[in-house]
Scaffold this motif. Structure first.
Motif, PDB file in Angstrom:
ATOM      1  N   TYR A   9      34.245  15.063  -3.684  1.00 22.74           N
ATOM      2  CA  TYR A   9      33.905  14.270  -3.337  1.00 22.74           C
ATOM      3  C   TYR A   9      33.553  13.935  -2.058  1.00 22.74           C
ATOM      4  CZ  TYR A   9      34.049   8.667  -4.098  1.00 22.74           C
ATOM      5  OH  TYR A   9      33.577   7.143  -3.885  1.00 22.74           O
ATOM      6  N   ASP A  10      32.020  12.826  -1.480  1.00 19.36           N
ATOM      7  CA  ASP A  10      31.385  12.665  -0.867  1.00 19.36           C
ATOM      8  C   ASP A  10      32.457  11.806   0.332  1.00 19.36           C
ATOM      9  OD1 ASP A  10      29.862  12.474   2.131  1.00 19.36           O
ATOM     10  OD2 ASP A  10      27.937  14.115   0.520  1.00 19.36           O
ATOM     11  N   TYR A  11      33.417  11.414   1.326  1.00 18.39           N
ATOM     12  CA  TYR A  11      33.925  10.139   1.280  1.00 18.39           C
ATOM     13  C   TYR A  11      32.791   9.600   2.506  1.00 18.39           C
ATOM     14  CZ  TYR A  11      37.929  11.317  -0.764  1.00 18.39           C
ATOM     15  OH  TYR A  11      38.987  12.120  -2.180  1.00 18.39           O
ATOM     16  N   GLN A  12      32.071  10.634   2.900  1.00 17.37           N
ATOM     17  CA  GLN A  12      31.743  10.202   4.148  1.00 17.37           C
ATOM     18  C   GLN A  12      29.981   9.018   3.583  1.00 17.37           C
ATOM     19  OE1 GLN A  12      31.757  10.804   7.623  1.00 17.37           O
ATOM     20  NE2 GLN A  12      30.065   9.042   7.836  1.00 17.37           N
ATOM     21  N   LEU A  13      29.589  10.160   2.117  1.00 14.43           N
ATOM     22  CA  LEU A  13      28.444   8.848   1.896  1.00 14.43           C
ATOM     23  C   LEU A  13      29.133   7.636   1.266  1.00 14.43           C
ATOM     24  CD1 LEU A  13      25.675   8.840   1.022  1.00 14.43           C
ATOM     25  CD2 LEU A  13      26.363   9.672  -1.317  1.00 14.43           C
ATOM     26  N   GLU A  14      30.636   7.716   0.969  1.00 16.03           N
ATOM     27  CA  GLU A  14      30.940   6.365   0.716  1.00 16.03           C
ATOM     28  C   GLU A  14      31.443   5.875   1.617  1.00 16.03           C
ATOM     29  OE1 GLU A  14      32.021   3.628  -2.088  1.00 16.03           O
ATOM     30  OE2 GLU A  14      31.664   5.412  -2.784  1.00 16.03           O
ATOM     31  N   ILE A  15      31.693   5.864   3.117  1.00 16.30           N
ATOM     32  CA  ILE A  15      32.106   5.231   3.548  1.00 16.30           C
ATOM     33  C   ILE A  15      30.835   4.105   4.923  1.00 16.30           C
ATOM     34  CG2 ILE A  15      34.436   5.824   3.796  1.00 16.30           C
ATOM     35  CD1 ILE A  15      33.566   6.340   6.916  1.00 16.30           C
ATOM     36  N   ASP A  16      29.521   5.165   4.277  1.00 19.88           N
ATOM     37  CA  ASP A  16      29.012   4.282   4.485  1.00 19.88           C
ATOM     38  C   ASP A  16      27.955   3.709   4.539  1.00 19.88           C
ATOM     39  OD1 ASP A  16      28.576   6.988   7.122  1.00 19.88           O
ATOM     40  OD2 ASP A  16      26.949   7.859   5.740  1.00 19.88           O
ATOM     41  N   ARG A  17      28.393   3.585   2.734  1.00 12.60           N
ATOM     42  CA  ARG A  17      28.170   3.031   1.694  1.00 12.60           C
ATOM     43  C   ARG A  17      28.666   1.287   1.250  1.00 12.60           C
ATOM     44  NH1 ARG A  17      27.215   6.588  -3.713  1.00 12.60           N
ATOM     45  NH2 ARG A  17      25.450   7.129  -2.593  1.00 12.60           N
ATOM     46  N   LEU A  18      30.561   2.414   1.746  1.00  8.85           N
ATOM     47  CA  LEU A  18      31.232   0.329   2.293  1.00  8.85           C
ATOM     48  C   LEU A  18      30.262  -0.608   3.315  1.00  8.85           C
ATOM     49  CD1 LEU A  18      34.388   2.017   1.552  1.00  8.85           C
ATOM     50  CD2 LEU A  18      33.137   0.409  -0.140  1.00  8.85           C
ATOM     51  N   ARG A  19      30.008   0.694   4.294  1.00 10.13           N
ATOM     52  CA  ARG A  19      29.783  -0.634   5.691  1.00 10.13           C
ATOM     53  C   ARG A  19      28.941  -1.272   5.595  1.00 10.13           C
ATOM     54  NH1 ARG A  19      27.424   0.831  10.427  1.00 10.13           N
ATOM     55  NH2 ARG A  19      26.265   2.206   9.264  1.00 10.13           N
ATOM     56  N   GLN A  23      28.758  -4.879   4.972  1.00  6.75           N
ATOM     57  CA  GLN A  23      28.395  -5.008   6.623  1.00  6.75           C
ATOM     58  C   GLN A  23      29.473  -5.273   7.483  1.00  6.75           C
ATOM     59  OE1 GLN A  23      24.868  -5.916   7.388  1.00  6.75           O
ATOM     60  NE2 GLN A  23      25.269  -5.291   5.235  1.00  6.75           N
ATOM     61  N   PHE A  24      30.122  -5.054   7.153  1.00  6.36           N
ATOM     62  CA  PHE A  24      31.154  -4.365   8.317  1.00  6.36           C
ATOM     63  C   PHE A  24      30.394  -3.613   9.399  1.00  6.36           C
ATOM     64  CE2 PHE A  24      33.988  -3.885   4.499  1.00  6.36           C
ATOM     65  CZ  PHE A  24      34.898  -4.913   4.905  1.00  6.36           C
ATOM     66  N   ASP A  25      31.229  -3.910  10.939  1.00  5.60           N
ATOM     67  CA  ASP A  25      30.702  -2.636  11.459  1.00  5.60           C
ATOM     68  C   ASP A  25      31.310  -1.051  11.808  1.00  5.60           C
ATOM     69  OD1 ASP A  25      29.112  -5.094  13.087  1.00  5.60           O
ATOM     70  OD2 ASP A  25      31.482  -5.908  13.845  1.00  5.60           O
ATOM     71  N   PHE A  26      31.891  -0.882  11.338  1.00  4.77           N
ATOM     72  CA  PHE A  26      32.995   0.412  11.133  1.00  4.77           C
ATOM     73  C   PHE A  26      34.161   0.073  10.555  1.00  4.77           C
ATOM     74  CE2 PHE A  26      36.887   3.104  12.436  1.00  4.77           C
ATOM     75  CZ  PHE A  26      36.429   4.059  13.440  1.00  4.77           C
ATOM     76  N   VAL A  27      33.757   1.539   9.788  1.00  3.62           N
ATOM     77  CA  VAL A  27      34.820   1.879   8.500  1.00  3.62           C
ATOM     78  C   VAL A  27      35.114   3.597   9.067  1.00  3.62           C
ATOM     79  CG1 VAL A  27      35.277   2.289   5.772  1.00  3.62           C
ATOM     80  CG2 VAL A  27      33.337   0.453   6.801  1.00  3.62           C
ATOM     81  N   SER A  28      36.742   3.397   8.159  1.00  2.00           N
ATOM     82  CA  SER A  28      37.364   4.913   8.811  1.00  2.00           C
ATOM     83  C   SER A  28      38.225   5.829   7.601  1.00  2.00           C
ATOM     84  CB  SER A  28      37.268   4.795   9.859  1.00  2.00           C
ATOM     85  OG  SER A  28      38.088   6.445  10.625  1.00  2.00           O
ATOM     86  N   LEU A  29      38.630   6.457   7.879  1.00  2.90           N
ATOM     87  CA  LEU A  29      39.306   7.056   6.323  1.00  2.90           C
ATOM     88  C   LEU A  29      40.308   8.260   7.260  1.00  2.90           C
ATOM     89  CD1 LEU A  29      40.307   7.590   4.288  1.00  2.90           C
ATOM     90  CD2 LEU A  29      38.738   8.781   3.283  1.00  2.90           C
ATOM     91  N   ALA A  30      41.114   7.854   7.614  1.00  5.40           N
ATOM     92  CA  ALA A  30      42.603   8.608   7.940  1.00  5.40           C
ATOM     93  C   ALA A  30      43.152   9.525   7.035  1.00  5.40           C
ATOM     94  CB  ALA A  30      43.816   7.763   8.576  1.00  5.40           C
ATOM     95  N   LEU A  31      43.495  10.399   7.015  1.00  2.00           N
ATOM     96  CA  LEU A  31      43.712  11.558   6.087  1.00  2.00           C
ATOM     97  C   LEU A  31      45.465  12.396   6.960  1.00  2.00           C
ATOM     98  CD1 LEU A  31      41.111  13.081   4.764  1.00  2.00           C
ATOM     99  CD2 LEU A  31      41.776  11.374   3.893  1.00  2.00           C
ATOM    100  N   VAL A  32      46.347  12.116   5.756  1.00  2.00           N
ATOM    101  CA  VAL A  32      47.442  12.572   6.406  1.00  2.00           C
ATOM    102  C   VAL A  32      47.522  14.742   6.091  1.00  2.00           C
ATOM    103  CG1 VAL A  32      50.302  13.007   5.235  1.00  2.00           C
ATOM    104  CG2 VAL A  32      48.807  11.158   4.528  1.00  2.00           C
ATOM    105  N   GLN A  33      47.919  15.038   7.036  1.00  2.00           N
ATOM    106  CA  GLN A  33      47.198  16.188   7.616  1.00  2.00           C
ATOM    107  C   GLN A  33      48.959  17.039   6.744  1.00  2.00           C
ATOM    108  OE1 GLN A  33      44.286  17.820   8.816  1.00  2.00           O
ATOM    109  NE2 GLN A  33      44.444  15.098   8.586  1.00  2.00           N
ATOM    110  N   PRO A  34      49.013  18.647   5.971  1.00  2.00           N
ATOM    111  CA  PRO A  34      50.018  19.344   5.640  1.00  2.00           C
ATOM    112  C   PRO A  34      51.210  19.616   6.974  1.00  2.00           C
ATOM    113  CG  PRO A  34      47.641  20.335   6.077  1.00  2.00           C
ATOM    114  CD  PRO A  34      47.330  19.103   6.754  1.00  2.00           C
TER     115      PRO A  34
END
Length: 156
Positions: A9-19, A23-34
């Protein structure tokens, strides 16, 4: 291989679309590392960011926006950073300081029965993220984001 890598899945594209859509100023996705990284959280994707500092932020369960949402499994709404957190405690919330956020909301992202990510959306103006805006965002977001399910832990 992580859940993210498996999904394709293209998460970068999706958060760009959500922003753009909300009309948010900032959107980010944090992920749990192994497990070998002791289950720390890192901000992996961002849209509307001022710089690349978000990539260097590492959080443990219960610390910062992502750590608190990860630990509790509950969404977080901060309408006014200055009133709700204050300058003295801002160092505990590095993404807010790095991106100069003043109003934000964060949602847990689930894989089966575990929180594996956090979606954060915010504004650089106070009181723009209020309960109505945050609830509208949650409702319109849907039930999934790539490999993740968006849902709250049942309230008891």
């Amino acid at each position: 291989m992580t859940v993210i890598e498996q999904s394709g899945y293209d998460y970068q594209l999706e958060i760009d679309r959500l922003r753009d859509r909300f009309q948010f100023d900032f959107v980010s996705l944090a992920l749990v590392q192994p497990a070998e990284d002791r289950f720390v959280l890192t901000w992996q994707y961002a849209s509307g960011n001022h710089n690349e500092r978000f990539k260097r932020i590492v959080l443990h369960s219960g610390k910062g926006v992502a750590g608190i949402v990860f630990k509790t499994g509950k969404s977080m709404l901060i309408q006014n950073v200055n009133a709700d957190i204050g300058a003295r405690d801002l160092f505990n919330f590095p993404i807010i300081a790095a991106e100069k956020l003043k109003s934000l909301g964060a949602l847990p992202l689930w894989v089966e029965a575990r929180v594996m990510g956090v979606l954060l959306a915010g504004f650089r103006e106070e009181n723009r993220m209020n309960p109505a805006v945050f609830n509208d965002f949650r409702e319109q977001l849907g039930v999934t984001l790539g490999a993740f399910r968006i849902r709250e832990v049942s309230q008891t």
